[in-house]
Motif scaffolding. Structure first.
Motif, PDB file in Angstrom:
ATOM      1  N   MET A 331      62.140  34.718  57.558  1.00 47.65           N
ATOM      2  CA  MET A 331      62.768  33.390  57.518  1.00 47.65           C
ATOM      3  C   MET A 331      61.956  32.414  56.688  1.00 47.65           C
ATOM      4  N   LEU A 332      60.632  32.537  56.740  1.00 44.96           N
ATOM      5  CA  LEU A 332      59.770  31.648  55.954  1.00 44.96           C
ATOM      6  C   LEU A 332      59.987  31.874  54.457  1.00 44.96           C
ATOM      7  N   SER A 333      60.016  33.135  54.019  1.00 49.05           N
ATOM      8  CA  SER A 333      60.258  33.440  52.606  1.00 49.05           C
ATOM      9  C   SER A 333      61.622  32.927  52.163  1.00 49.05           C
ATOM     10  N   ARG A 334      62.609  33.128  53.019  1.00 45.88           N
ATOM     11  CA  ARG A 334      63.970  32.695  52.672  1.00 45.88           C
ATOM     12  C   ARG A 334      64.071  31.177  52.596  1.00 45.88           C
ATOM     13  N   ALA A 335      63.434  30.476  53.560  1.00 53.98           N
ATOM     14  CA  ALA A 335      63.482  29.013  53.577  1.00 53.98           C
ATOM     15  C   ALA A 335      62.763  28.428  52.359  1.00 53.98           C
ATOM     16  N   CYS A 336      61.620  28.998  51.997  1.00 48.55           N
ATOM     17  CA  CYS A 336      60.884  28.517  50.814  1.00 48.55           C
ATOM     18  C   CYS A 336      61.741  28.659  49.555  1.00 48.55           C
ATOM     19  N   SER A 337      62.413  29.788  49.419  1.00 51.37           N
ATOM     20  CA  SER A 337      63.264  30.023  48.253  1.00 51.37           C
ATOM     21  C   SER A 337      64.444  29.055  48.233  1.00 51.37           C
ATOM     22  N   ARG A 338      65.076  28.883  49.381  1.00 53.85           N
ATOM     23  CA  ARG A 338      66.257  28.023  49.446  1.00 53.85           C
ATOM     24  C   ARG A 338      65.913  26.566  49.160  1.00 53.85           C
ATOM     25  N   VAL A 374      58.679  24.234  57.000  1.00 52.48           N
ATOM     26  CA  VAL A 374      58.702  24.239  55.531  1.00 52.48           C
ATOM     27  C   VAL A 374      58.954  22.832  54.998  1.00 52.48           C
ATOM     28  N   ILE A 375      59.826  22.105  55.652  1.00 50.03           N
ATOM     29  CA  ILE A 375      60.134  20.736  55.208  1.00 50.03           C
ATOM     30  C   ILE A 375      58.925  19.821  55.364  1.00 50.03           C
ATOM     31  N   HIS A 381      50.172  26.315  53.869  1.00 46.50           N
ATOM     32  CA  HIS A 381      49.821  26.863  55.175  1.00 46.50           C
ATOM     33  C   HIS A 381      50.718  26.260  56.258  1.00 46.50           C
ATOM     34  N   ILE A 382      51.277  27.129  57.102  1.00 51.16           N
ATOM     35  CA  ILE A 382      52.137  26.684  58.196  1.00 51.16           C
ATOM     36  C   ILE A 382      51.346  26.781  59.502  1.00 51.16           C
ATOM     37  N   SER A 383      51.232  25.663  60.209  1.00 52.36           N
ATOM     38  CA  SER A 383      50.506  25.632  61.476  1.00 52.36           C
ATOM     39  C   SER A 383      51.483  25.613  62.643  1.00 52.36           C
ATOM     40  N   ALA A 384      50.942  25.849  63.839  1.00 53.19           N
ATOM     41  CA  ALA A 384      51.776  25.817  65.049  1.00 53.19           C
ATOM     42  C   ALA A 384      52.333  24.422  65.279  1.00 53.19           C
ATOM     43  N   ASP A 385      51.553  23.388  64.936  1.00 54.63           N
ATOM     44  CA  ASP A 385      52.015  22.008  65.120  1.00 54.63           C
ATOM     45  C   ASP A 385      53.241  21.721  64.260  1.00 54.63           C
TER      46      ASP A 385
END
Length: 471
Positions: A331-338, A374-375, A381-385
């Motif tokens: 989902m992260l790869s897809r969201a970054c691309s979109r 992502v937004i 880097h994606i954190s838990a927060d």
């Protein structure tokens, strides 16, 4: 820059669509007829937007000519039949005039974000981007967009491959957000009906007073407001597949009509005296226990056994082990691309939080959390927060629940009081409170004290295995 061809005979609408798309930085060519569209090299365009009714023919004539270029149909002649016919012929999307500008732009962006595919090969639309991990994307394509490596999901894939080629009725069980509609789509796309339409209906989203008319259609004058004959969704799915989501919410009267569809392969429109033969494969889904509902008289027992020819169960995300990380990365790869963002990755704390969190909203909640991250991300880097994951149990307890869980209750059979509420999970709190109070409280009172709805109370009872005690 994406190139779009607009085919529309009304000059005002054609110019309006062209200006709208140009404002969003698309390269637009517009023509006013089928013949003019044929003179264009359609394969050079990334999308074709066409009116349904045009001088010289139908807009759907362009679908075959367009090859793998997606086609969006727009029309002022709004009817379910025209929508179904256009989608059956391979149109990617259908929009009704007059349309909101935001609706048009959203539809265009959605189509252009999808990979190129031939209209005759719907099963190829599993992968959203070339930037997605190839191994994960391959698994998604092989399983119609469903990702899962755990034993439960592999077993599900094997069952789907066995059941799909048949016309057997299928009942899909699973919590909300686990992907029941994806399973229904996989069953349809691997069946002999894949060239026909899959029509999805959420039974809980249609008002009870309109449900029978929506499903089975009505004759002109059948009731106040029925100004014309209307085809129902069951009839519209003729030759294809009908997916009824949340079938446990179907009223008893509609259940009787649905039973006739399964038994006799025919329907009768509201207000009609004649029956119509239909050839429809039925797939149903629910998060409720239909067998228990049938025993309580809340669901027709004969319909339950007709639906439950083959039962498929989708495991909750918290029961799928490392699948949650695999899904999150996909989902992260897809969201970054979109969103046209550079490649990002979860840090170790975020990965640990993803594994430990309970995900009550399942795959849908995970997808929303990833998109939000992502937004909001300021680097790669994606954190838990950023994902909004907080493993503290107090975060998920309402004020009403916390107040009542911590107070001493005068129960006929008191349960041992926990020493420190900080050591308990939300589920522990729930079980503790329900067991202490269910004898002297009604379900409505329990739900009110916990600060949740009766439906949520019932669902948690089912998930945690707390049967309702009869007084």
């Amino acid at each position: 820059m994406s190139r779009i061809l607009v085919v529309e005979d009304e000059a005002i609408i054609r110019q309006s669509v062209r200006r709208l798309l140009q404002r969003h930085e698309y390269e637009v060519t517009d023509v006013d007829s089928i013949d003019a569209a044929r003179q264009q090299k359609l394969s050079d365009f990334d999308l074709i937007i066409t009116d349904l009714r045009l001088p010289g023919g139908q807009g759907t004539d362009l679908i075959e000519l367009a090859g793998d270029t997606p086609v969006l149909i727009m029309t002022s002649y709004a009817s379910l039949r025209s929508a179904v016919d256009a989608m059956k012929m391979g149109a990617r999307e259908y929009i009704v005039k007059p349309f909101d500008h935001g609706e048009m732009v959203e539809a265009v962006q959605k189509i252009l974000a999808e990979p190129r595919q031939r209209a005759s090969a719907p099963a190829a639309k599993a992968v959203a981007s070339d930037d997605v991990n190839p191994e994960v994307a391959q698994k998604a394509a092989a399983n119609n967009g469903i990702i899962g490596s755990c034993d439960a999901m592999q077993s599900l894939f094997r069952k789907i491959s066995k059941v799909a080629p048949t016309d057997a009725t299928v009942l899909i069980h699973g919590e909300s957000g686990t992907g029941k509609e994806l399973v229904a789509r996989a069953l349809h796309e691997q069946s002999r009906r894949s060239g026909a339409q899959l029509i999805s209906v959420n039974c809980a989203a249609i008002p009870e007073t309109l449900l029978e008319s929506e499903l089975f259609g009505h004759e002109k004058g059948a009731f106040t407001g029925a100004a014309a004959q209307r085809q129902g969704l069951v009839e519209a799915a003729n030759g294809g597949t009908l997916f009824l989501d949340e079938i446990g919410e179907l009223p008893l009267e509609a259940q009787a009509r649905l039973l006739r569809v399964l038994q006799e392969s025919e329907i009768r429109r509201v207000g009609s005296v004649q029956s119509i033969k239909v050839d429809v494969r039925l797939i149903a889904a629910t998060h409720r226990n239909l067998k228990e509902m049938a025993a309580n008289g809340e669901f027709r027992e004969d319909l339950y056994y007709r639906l439950n020819v083959v039962e498929l169960t989708l495991p909750a995300l918290r029961e799928r082990g490392e699948d949650v990380v695999e899904l999150a990365n996909y989902m992260l790869s897809r969201a970054c691309s979109r969103m046209n963002q550079p490649a990002m990755a979860f840090d170790q704390v975020a990965l640990q939080a993803i594994r430990q969190y309970n995900w009550p909203g399942n795959v849908r909640e995970l997808e929303n959390a990833v998109e939000r991250a992502v937004i909001l991300a300021e680097d790669n880097h994606i954190s838990a927060d950023l994902m909004g994951i907080d493993l503290s149990p107090d975060r998920y307890i309402s004020d009403a629940m916390r107040e009542n869980l911590l107070q001493n209750n005068n129960s006929p059979e008191p349960v041992e009081q926990p020493q420190a509420h900080g050591d308990l999970s939300l589920d522990d709190y729930f079980v503790h409170f329900v067991l202490e109070n269910e004898i002297r409280m009604t379900e409505t009172e329990l739900a009110r004290k916990l600060g949740i709805s009766r439906k949520s109370l019932w669902e948690r009872r089912q998930r945690l295995g707390i049967p309702r005690k009869k007084k």
